[in-house]
Design a protein around this motif. Structure first.
Motif, PDB file in Angstrom:
ATOM      1  N   LEU A  64       0.825  -1.209   0.000  1.00  0.00           N
ATOM      2  CA  LEU A  64       0.000   0.000   0.000  1.00  0.00           C
ATOM      3  C   LEU A  64       0.862   1.263   0.000  1.00  0.00           C
ATOM      4  CD1 LEU A  64      -2.904  -0.898   2.451  1.00  0.00           C
ATOM      5  CD2 LEU A  64      -3.054  -0.623  -0.029  1.00  0.00           C
ATOM      6  N   SER A  65       1.940   1.230   0.780  1.00  0.00           N
ATOM      7  CA  SER A  65       2.824   2.401   0.821  1.00  0.00           C
ATOM      8  C   SER A  65       3.426   2.643  -0.556  1.00  0.00           C
ATOM      9  CB  SER A  65       3.947   2.193   1.844  1.00  0.00           C
ATOM     10  OG  SER A  65       3.385   2.036   3.113  1.00  0.00           O
ATOM     11  N   GLU A  86       3.323   5.898   8.574  1.00  0.00           N
ATOM     12  CA  GLU A  86       4.730   6.332   8.573  1.00  0.00           C
ATOM     13  C   GLU A  86       5.459   5.738   7.371  1.00  0.00           C
ATOM     14  OE1 GLU A  86       6.325   7.196  13.056  1.00  0.00           O
ATOM     15  OE2 GLU A  86       6.456   5.140  12.333  1.00  0.00           O
ATOM     16  N   SER A  87       5.222   4.451   7.115  1.00  0.00           N
ATOM     17  CA  SER A  87       5.892   3.814   5.966  1.00  0.00           C
ATOM     18  C   SER A  87       5.488   4.506   4.669  1.00  0.00           C
ATOM     19  CB  SER A  87       5.536   2.321   5.878  1.00  0.00           C
ATOM     20  OG  SER A  87       5.920   1.682   7.068  1.00  0.00           O
ATOM     21  N   ALA A  88       4.202   4.874   4.583  1.00  0.00           N
ATOM     22  CA  ALA A  88       3.738   5.583   3.384  1.00  0.00           C
ATOM     23  C   ALA A  88       4.462   6.918   3.258  1.00  0.00           C
ATOM     24  CB  ALA A  88       2.227   5.792   3.444  1.00  0.00           C
ATOM     25  N   ASN A 140       6.295  -4.149  10.492  1.00  0.00           N
ATOM     26  CA  ASN A 140       5.407  -3.651  11.549  1.00  0.00           C
ATOM     27  C   ASN A 140       6.222  -3.046  12.686  1.00  0.00           C
ATOM     28  OD1 ASN A 140       3.900  -5.220   9.850  1.00  0.00           O
ATOM     29  ND2 ASN A 140       2.669  -6.154  11.460  1.00  0.00           N
ATOM     30  N   SER A 141       6.870  -1.950  12.403  1.00  0.00           N
ATOM     31  CA  SER A 141       7.683  -1.266  13.408  1.00  0.00           C
ATOM     32  C   SER A 141       7.654   0.221  13.090  1.00  0.00           C
ATOM     33  CB  SER A 141       9.129  -1.792  13.361  1.00  0.00           C
ATOM     34  OG  SER A 141       9.672  -1.657  12.060  1.00  0.00           O
ATOM     35  N   THR A 142       8.029   1.006  14.074  1.00  0.00           N
ATOM     36  CA  THR A 142       7.986   2.455  13.868  1.00  0.00           C
ATOM     37  C   THR A 142       9.076   2.889  12.881  1.00  0.00           C
ATOM     38  OG1 THR A 142       9.533   2.852  15.662  1.00  0.00           O
ATOM     39  CG2 THR A 142       7.187   2.825  16.250  1.00  0.00           C
ATOM     40  N   ALA A 143       8.915   4.093  12.367  1.00  0.00           N
ATOM     41  CA  ALA A 143       9.927   4.643  11.456  1.00  0.00           C
ATOM     42  C   ALA A 143      11.275   4.739  12.168  1.00  0.00           C
ATOM     43  CB  ALA A 143       9.483   6.022  10.967  1.00  0.00           C
ATOM     44  N   ALA A 144      11.261   5.058  13.458  1.00  0.00           N
ATOM     45  CA  ALA A 144      12.515   5.195  14.210  1.00  0.00           C
ATOM     46  C   ALA A 144      13.268   3.863  14.253  1.00  0.00           C
ATOM     47  CB  ALA A 144      12.216   5.689  15.627  1.00  0.00           C
ATOM     48  N   VAL A 346       3.987  12.883   9.650  1.00  0.00           N
ATOM     49  CA  VAL A 346       5.216  13.412   9.062  1.00  0.00           C
ATOM     50  C   VAL A 346       6.414  12.748   9.742  1.00  0.00           C
ATOM     51  CG1 VAL A 346       6.587  15.486   8.599  1.00  0.00           C
ATOM     52  CG2 VAL A 346       4.087  15.645   8.656  1.00  0.00           C
ATOM     53  N   VAL A 347       7.223  12.089   8.949  1.00  0.00           N
ATOM     54  CA  VAL A 347       8.467  11.493   9.468  1.00  0.00           C
ATOM     55  C   VAL A 347       9.593  12.459   9.125  1.00  0.00           C
ATOM     56  CG1 VAL A 347       9.992   9.469   9.348  1.00  0.00           C
ATOM     57  CG2 VAL A 347       7.515   9.178   9.038  1.00  0.00           C
TER      58      VAL A 347
END
Ligand code: SF4
Length: 366
Positions: A64-65, A86-88, A140-144, A346-347
């Motif tokens: 999807l991203s 975030e991935s998107a 399945n993890s945060t952008a960080a 926003v990342v």
């Protein structure tokens, strides 16, 4: 691109909470029409049908991203959970803006790996074992966390390519540090021949010294103590019960399920694998599925000549994904029409840069 200029304040969510379904439907339709090609709506496979009906694309988080980034839309409305949005944003073009209709739609698994805890664990592991670890994080993890992994020579994986990611990492280092899903990590390591006793588990809830003491000295794999609250509910007992009750039924589950559950299943694979396996099965086939209930009921509807049911009798949906509903979608879209970008994800640039490095390495192995 900026939304149309406006001087009015964003419309409050409360205005939408009591709207009847038919009105929400009509207003979402009108907002989509008004935004036209400036908008793309992404719907995750685990999303409820009342929302999926508005999605331009249905899929897993990574695909999807990619779809969002490939689209010419200015606004990407992600009907999924926070790490997906975030991935998107990581993959999106700079001018694209990503919106998560409800900021409360988190992911219990992604939230189990806090970046400060991960950095502390990494410092302890590298002090003890030297420069022998390659970090891998599940999508399945945060952008960080994705950025952390990119910075430290590792990569991102999905449930489809986790085995290839492990092989990639072991070709570059003696050991893997896997985040944030202990089950996908254990299932993948075991499928590649790592004995269970050799798999260390890093528990962020205990003191790092104590956590380190539990890691075998000759470990090849350390998994983060984290899990999906939905997939962890499937058990081997359910498989035993279903086989007795429904002769000929096949158990198919996602590798986010526990090791014992995967061992008890006939088939284990990603969301895509589950969808394709059921789609390609002969009429009359019977499946009990260990994954999120909205996908299972959709598959059952799409294949009425097959029995498709959940492994679990009293199933829980992904509660956080469920927070996205037509109320929040209508609110987000009408604000976009009015010139307000609400709930934007926003990342920051350095995080995007390193997360892209980790995602780029994943593309090498696909
Ligand atoms: S199903 Fe599990 S891993 Fe997926 S979004 Fe929900 S809590 Fe997170």
């Amino acid at each position: 691109m900026s939304p149309s200029a406006t001087t009015e304040a964003p419309r409050p969510l409360e205005e939408y909470e009591r709207l009847p379904d038919a009105e929400l439907d009509a207003r979402i339709g009108a907002a989509r029409q008004a935004l036209g090609p400036r908008l793309t709506i992404l719907g995750h496979h685990y999303q409820r049908d009342e929302v999926v009906q508005y999605a331009d694309f249905l899929g897993d988080s990574y695909r999807l991203s990619q779809r969002g980034a490939e689209s010419t839309a200015d606004f990407i409305v992600f009907c999924g959970v926070h790490f997906m949005a975030e991935s998107a944003d990581i993959l999106a073009r700079p001018a694209q803006r990503v919106i998560l209709p409800d900021l409360g739609a988190g992911c219990s698994m992604a939230d189990m790996a806090d970046i400060a805890d991960v950095e502390e664990a990494w410092a302890s592991l590298t002090r003890e074992f030297g420069d022998t670890f390659v970090p891998i994080t599940y999508m399945n993890s945060t952008a960080a966390i994705k950025a952390f992994v990119g910075k430290h020579g590792g990569l991102v994986c999905t449930s489809s390519n986790a085995r290839a990611a492990f092989e990639w990492a072991w070709a570059r280092g003696e050991r893997i540090f896997f985040l944030p899903d202990e089950h996908l990590g254990r299932n993948t390591g075991a499928s590649l021949g790592v004995p269970l006793a050799n798999i260390g588990m890093w528990d962020p809830r205990v003191d790092p010294k104590r956590a380190l003491a539990t890691v075998p000295k000759d470990t090849r794999l350390v998994v983060w103590r984290g899990h999906c609250s939905v997939h962890q509910r499937f058990t081997p007992d359910q498989a035993v019960f279903l086989r007795k009750e429904i002769p000929g039924i096949r158990i198919i589950c996602h590798p986010e399920c526990r090791y014992e559950t995967c061992q008890a299943a006939d088939l284990v694979g990603s969301t895509d694998f589950i969808i394709k396996t059921i789609a390609n099965a002969a009429p009359g086939s019977k499946f009990a599925v260990g994954t999120e209930i909205h996908l299972v009921t959709r598959l059952a509807r799409q294949h009425p000549d097959r029995l498709v049911m959940s492994m679990q009798r009293n199933v829980c949906a992904c509660a956080t994904m469920y927070r996205i509903d037509p109320v929040h979608l209508c609110w987000a879209l009408e604000n976009l029409v009015a010139g307000h970008v609400v709930n934007e994800i926003v990342v920051d640039d350095p995080t995007i840069e390193w997360a892209k490095v980790a995602l780029g390495r994943m593309l090498e192995i696909r």
